[in-house]
Design a protein around this motif. Structure first.
Motif, short mmCIF file in Angstrom:
data_model
loop_
_atom_site.label_atom_id
_atom_site.label_comp_id
_atom_site.label_asym_id
_atom_site.label_seq_id
_atom_site.Cartn_x
_atom_site.Cartn_y
_atom_site.Cartn_z
N ASN A 1 0.85 -1.20 0.00
CA ASN A 1 0.00 0.00 0.00
C ASN A 1 0.87 1.22 0.00
N PRO A 2 0.56 2.28 -0.75
CA PRO A 2 1.36 3.53 -0.75
C PRO A 2 1.23 4.22 0.59
N PRO A 3 2.34 4.77 1.12
CA PRO A 3 2.28 5.45 2.43
C PRO A 3 1.33 6.62 2.42
N GLY A 4 1.04 7.20 1.33
CA GLY A 4 0.12 8.37 1.28
C GLY A 4 -1.34 8.01 1.24
N ALA B 1 -6.58 17.14 -5.83
CA ALA B 1 -5.72 16.56 -6.88
C ALA B 1 -4.29 17.04 -6.73
N LYS B 2 -4.12 18.33 -6.41
CA LYS B 2 -2.76 18.87 -6.21
C LYS B 2 -2.08 18.21 -5.02
N LEU B 3 -2.82 18.03 -3.92
CA LEU B 3 -2.23 17.40 -2.73
C LEU B 3 -1.86 15.95 -3.02
N GLN B 4 -2.72 15.21 -3.77
CA GLN B 4 -2.39 13.82 -4.12
C GLN B 4 -1.15 13.75 -5.01
N ALA B 5 -1.08 14.71 -5.97
CA ALA B 5 0.12 14.73 -6.84
C ALA B 5 1.36 15.01 -6.01
N ARG B 6 1.24 15.95 -5.07
CA ARG B 6 2.40 16.27 -4.20
C ARG B 6 2.76 15.07 -3.34
N ASN B 7 1.74 14.30 -2.85
CA ASN B 7 1.99 13.11 -2.03
C ASN B 7 2.72 12.06 -2.84
N ARG B 8 2.24 11.87 -4.10
CA ARG B 8 2.91 10.84 -4.94
C ARG B 8 4.37 11.19 -5.18
N GLU C 1 6.29 12.98 -3.29
CA GLU C 1 7.10 12.82 -2.07
C GLU C 1 7.27 11.34 -1.72
N VAL C 2 6.25 10.51 -1.97
CA VAL C 2 6.36 9.07 -1.66
C VAL C 2 7.29 8.38 -2.65
N ASP C 3 7.21 8.77 -3.95
CA ASP C 3 8.07 8.12 -4.95
C ASP C 3 9.54 8.33 -4.64
N ALA C 4 9.85 9.47 -3.98
CA ALA C 4 11.25 9.74 -3.67
C ALA C 4 11.80 8.72 -2.68
N PHE C 5 10.94 8.03 -1.90
CA PHE C 5 11.40 7.05 -0.90
C PHE C 5 11.04 5.62 -1.30
N ARG C 6 10.34 5.45 -2.43
CA ARG C 6 9.94 4.09 -2.83
C ARG C 6 11.15 3.19 -3.08
N ALA C 7 12.18 3.74 -3.76
CA ALA C 7 13.39 2.95 -4.01
C ALA C 7 14.05 2.54 -2.70
#
Length: 590
Positions: free
Chosen positions: A8-11, A37-44, A46-52
């Motif tokens: 599950n995505p942390p956001g 939509a802007k907040l979800q895009a910002r969450n994605r 920020e989360v993608d930066a830590f997914r790796a």
């Protein structure tokens, strides 16, 4: 980290909480859906930066488990090899004791050497596995630290979201308040437009009546001219019929009779009587104030004239000579002065017997000057807009009243310089004065009404005054009659003056003063009344000074000496004084 393990995505929780703000309007005009939509895009992002990091942490944990299992297997092998070694050593000991066995012992020794080599290799592999476990633990600690930072960032984003929701609630409340205020303003504007239409209809009716009166006046004058022509014809006939001596006697008699008739007519027209002053000519002209004069005032004895104007000073002049007198200029105001008033007698608070002068102006303050020394006794503040008028209490010179465009009337204690009473009015107040008692105050307002207040009433009760709707446009000034303070004269921008009588209780207009050429000269134009109460005077926009009879409302005289609109006038014991918008004051002689 748990969300990452489960796929599950942390956001996810942030997205669900953001969904609750759907449909809310924000301050910049964006819809809540756009903001979500802007907040979800910002969450994605920020989360993608830590997914790796999360994936690397999961791989490292799997490798650590694999290496742990391999170490366990190697330890088991080591245990088995240890047992084999012990067995081999026992066998070697047995083989040593039985060296005779020869080839069998040599084979066993080779096996032991081989097992020792495998054990050394196992130890080496175990050491490498331990090193890999240490590296994996370091990476795991680094990943946990990064996860902690990501959670802190996520908490900050959630706080920003909550603040944005709160701002949206505040903006919704402010919008509702603004809408209610706009509806109220629209209703008031409609009411004012209706009042304006009524005023225009009344003005048209008055203009029609004025035109009719002018036509009647012209008809009367034509009749009078015809009668005069008939008298002249009769006189010519008599002149032809009589002898020269008879004509001279008759002419003498006619001249005496004509002089007596004219004197009688002049007395009837002007209301003058033997020993009574009536203004007829310009006696002294004074350049009083730079920029314009708004108010003139005379001392009770009429010997000193005060002029207040745009130059922020009150100038004092000798009413006989027109020269500066006393301290000459009373300074201290920071704005144009709109009103001035002398106390009814010398002030004895400091034992000096000085005459006091009250001034009010656009700097929202009321000032009390010592007219003898020029010193400011008090600067009284409390009004929120320009102060239009200030008056001493005629019975108690330590009390005064003022009014301003902040819709308030204030009473002052001049000993302390403090406000002792404040009344909120329904309309901007242009003028104020005392009525027939020390606690009765009369005010004139922008809505065309005059209101009579009783300062003795408790707070809250004084808000129900006697209201007299005297004019169609705003009242510029009020002045009480010196012979009867239950009556007062009002002037208005509707180009009329009216005499109001309060003796009936409700206030009744008993006389109206108007003239075809009279137009109100300024926003705060003030009339005056002669000391004997027989005449009412007001300045006009054409520079004329109009004098009416207080008894019948008839126009008695129009005085001419000003080149600009006459804004103010005062009639004292020694005569009439007027001033115009050019700052020129005129003292009138009989």
């Amino acid at each position: 980290l748990g969300d990452a393990r489960r796929g599950n995505p942390p956001g996810g929780r942030l997205g669900s909480s953001r969904g609750r703000s759907a449909g809310r309007k924000m301050s910049d005009g964006e819809t809540p859906a756009a903001l979500l939509a802007k907040l979800q895009a910002r969450n994605r992002s920020e989360v993608d930066a830590f997914r790796a990091v999360f994936e690397a942490h999961a791989v490292a944990q799997r490798q650590a488990r694999t290496l742990q299992e391999r170490v366990t297997a190697l330890q088991r092998q080591c245990a088995e090899l240890g047992e084999g070694k012990e067995n081999a050593e026992a066998s070697l000991k047995t083989a040593s004791e039985a060296a005779a066995r020869g080839a069998a012992a040599q084979d066993q020794s080779a096996r032991i050497t081989e097992l020792q080599a495998e054990l050394a290799a196992s130890y080496k592999q175990h050491a490498e596995s331990s090193q890999q476990v240490i590296v994996a633990k370091d990476r795991l600690a680094k990943a946990e630290e990064e996860l902690k930072l990501a959670r802190e960032t996520l908490a900050a984003v959630e706080r920003e979201r909550d603040e944005a929701i709160a701002r949206g609630d505040d903006l919704d409340a402010a919008l509702e308040t603004s809408r209610a205020a706009a509806q109220h303003a629209a209703a008031e504007a409609e009411s004012r437009l209706a009042g304006r239409d009524d005023a225009l209809a009344k003005a048209e009716k008055l203009e029609a009546e004025n035109a009719m009166l002018v036509e009647r006046l012209m008809a009367i004058k034509v009749q009078e001219a015809e009668k005069m022509n008939e008298i002249n014809d009769l006189y010519e006939d008599l002149k032809r019929q009589k002898k020269e001596n008879e004509l001279r006697a008759m002419a003498s008699d006619l001249s005496a009779a004509s002089a007596a008739s004219m004197a009688s007519l002049a007395g009837a027209e002007t209301g003058a009587f033997v020993g009574q002053y009536f203004p007829a000519r310009k006696r002294v002209a004074i350049r009083a104030n730079a920029g314009g004069t708004h108010r003139v005032a005379l001392t009770p004895g009429g010997d000193v004239l005060a002029t207040a104007g745009d130059d922020k000073v009150i100038a004092l002049w000798d009413a006989d000579t027109g020269l500066a007198t006393g301290p000459a200029r009373l300074t201290g105001a920071t704005g144009a002065l709109l009103d001035a008033d002398f106390s009814s007698g010398p002030d004895s608070r400091e034992g000096g017997g000085s005459m006091m002068l009250l001034g009010a102006g656009t700097d929202r303050a009321v000032r009390l000057w010592d007219a003898t020394s020029g010193r400011v006794r008090h600067t009284m503040t409390g009004h929120a807009d320009k102060v239009c008028a200030a008056r001493f209490n005629p019975w108690e010179s330590t009390r005064a009243v003022s009014c301003a465009h902040d819709r308030t009337v204030k009473a002052w204690d001049l000993n302390k310089g403090f406000c002792v009473a404040s009344i909120m009015c329904a309309s901007n107040c242009n003028a104020v004065t005392y009525g027939d008692g020390a606690s009765v105050v009369v005010s004139g307002h922008f809505d065309g009404a005059c209101r009579v207040w009783d300062l003795r009433q408790k707070p809250g009760q004084a808000a129900d005054p006697i209201e007299v709707k005297a004019h169609a446009q705003h009242v510029t000034s009020v002045a009480t009659m010196p012979s009867n303070r239950s009556q007062f004269v009002t002037s208005s921008r509707d180009n009329t003056l009216k005499l109001v009588d309060l003796r009936g209780g409700a206030g009744e207009v008993v006389q109206t003063f108007r003239a075809s050429a009279y137009r109100s000269g300024s926003q705060w134009a003030n009339p005056c009344v002669s000391p004997d109460g027989r005449h009412v005077v007001a300045g006009g926009a054409d520079g004329g000074v109009f004098v009416w009879s207080a008894r019948d409302g008839g126009l008695r005289a129009t005085l001419r000496a000003h080149d600009a609109a006459v804004a103010t006038c005062a009639w004292g014991q020694r005569g009439l004084a007027t001033a115009d918008k050019n700052g020129v004051a005129v003292l009138w002689g009989a």
